[in-house]
Write an enzyme that holds these catalytic residues in place. Structure first.
Site, PDB file in Angstrom:
ATOM      1  N   VAL A 144      49.780  37.202  50.356  1.00 50.28           N
ATOM      2  CA  VAL A 144      48.495  37.903  50.479  1.00 50.28           C
ATOM      3  C   VAL A 144      47.599  37.677  48.998  1.00 50.28           C
ATOM      4  CG1 VAL A 144      48.866  39.971  52.003  1.00 50.28           C
ATOM      5  CG2 VAL A 144      49.509  40.231  49.440  1.00 50.28           C
ATOM      6  N   PRO A 145      47.412  36.395  49.182  1.00 50.62           N
ATOM      7  CA  PRO A 145      46.380  36.008  48.104  1.00 50.62           C
ATOM      8  C   PRO A 145      45.056  36.745  48.064  1.00 50.62           C
ATOM      9  CG  PRO A 145      46.782  34.168  49.748  1.00 50.62           C
ATOM     10  CD  PRO A 145      47.566  35.290  49.907  1.00 50.62           C
ATOM     11  N   HIS A 146      44.616  36.983  46.938  1.00 50.76           N
ATOM     12  CA  HIS A 146      43.178  37.366  46.897  1.00 50.76           C
ATOM     13  C   HIS A 146      42.530  37.438  45.719  1.00 50.76           C
ATOM     14  CE1 HIS A 146      46.100  40.318  45.391  1.00 50.76           C
ATOM     15  NE2 HIS A 146      45.299  40.868  44.589  1.00 50.76           N
ATOM     16  N   THR A 147      41.038  37.666  45.919  1.00 45.59           N
ATOM     17  CA  THR A 147      40.341  38.078  44.267  1.00 45.59           C
ATOM     18  C   THR A 147      39.131  38.815  44.927  1.00 45.59           C
ATOM     19  OG1 THR A 147      39.180  36.698  42.784  1.00 45.59           O
ATOM     20  CG2 THR A 147      38.764  36.230  45.042  1.00 45.59           C
TER      21      THR A 147
END
Lengths: 94, 158
Positions: B67-70
């Protein structure tokens, strides 16, 4: 080994809530203990050794959770994971 | 919160073929840009922010999921896309396994609660093995969209 139980109320002090990084710190700490370790909010209880479980908590800033451990090293597990909350996850900024 | 509240239909990537974690993130952000979620000028900044977050610890959470996120000011609401990588991607995951299902999230800087609720929604469905299996078997963006809709409507067996 003697089975013991231990518990402690902990509070989320991170402004961004209990997000993925603190969750992974909890999992890594919990996996180091033989005891079953759980966190719960108002009866929604999850396995602290599972990321997918912890992600379902959606615990925002200020949320109080119940940390519980059952097993031979329950006291140490609660101390270690409770310590993560108390230190705001080793001083994480948000 | 429902999956289709934040997953952008036009940005779904049903057939992600990449050789690295960085390329997976770039492809997914590009797909959000192509769907008109943010300007082309912001694409590089969003990719850089997500990669910087990965340096703090992999968002490969285990069980073949990442769950890559920013946070990023280019969006005014939480948006996400889903990618299925049939061949797997080495994401330096917590359990050391490759990832096959990726949810990439971009949220406005001031909405941490929405981010947590999105993670809650995603994880709730990912705990259902049927959901994971069907997602990995999806061949088209429509297959993925239909599955997300069924999950949102609680139409999948547990």
């Amino acid at each position: 080994m003697n089975k013991s139980e231990s518990n402690k109320k902990v509070t989320v002090g991170l402004t961004n809530g209990l997000h993925l990084r603190p969750q992974s710190m909890i999992v890594q700490a919990a996996q180091g203990f033989e005891s079953d370790v759980t966190l719960s909010i108002e009866g929604h209880k999850v396995d602290a050794k599972s990321m997918l479980d912890l992600m379902t908590l959606a615990a925002t800033f200020g949320t109080e959770l119940l940390l519980e451990a059952t097993g031979s090293d329950a006291g140490s597990a609660v101390e270690a994971i409770g310590g993560l909350f108390d230190s705001n996850f080793e001083g994480m900024d948000s | 919160m429902k999956l289709l509240d934040f997953v952008v239909q036009k940005a779904i990537v049903p057939d992600l073929v990449v050789s690295s974690k960085d390329d997976a993130i770039k492809a997914m952000v590009s797909s959000l840009k192509d769907a008109g979620i943010f300007k082309a000028d912001d694409e590089e900044g969003v990719v850089a922010a997500i990669l910087k977050r990965e340096e703090l610890g992999s968002t490969g959470i285990g069980k073949g999921v990442a769950v890559p996120h920013t946070k990023h000011p280019s969006v005014d609401r939480l948006v996400a896309t889903v990618a299925i990588a049939k061949n797997g991607v080495d994401f330096a995951s917590l359990d050391g396994e490759d990832v096959y299902i990726l949810f990439l999230l971009v949220s406005p800087p001031d909405r941490p609660g929405d981010h947590l609720r999105a993670l809650e929604t995603i994880s709730k469905h990912l705990r259902n093995e049927n959901f994971c299996n069907f997602l990995r078997q999806s061949k088209t963006a429509q297959d993925v969209y239909d599955l997300l809709e069924e999950a949102d409507n609680d139409q999948l067996d547990q």
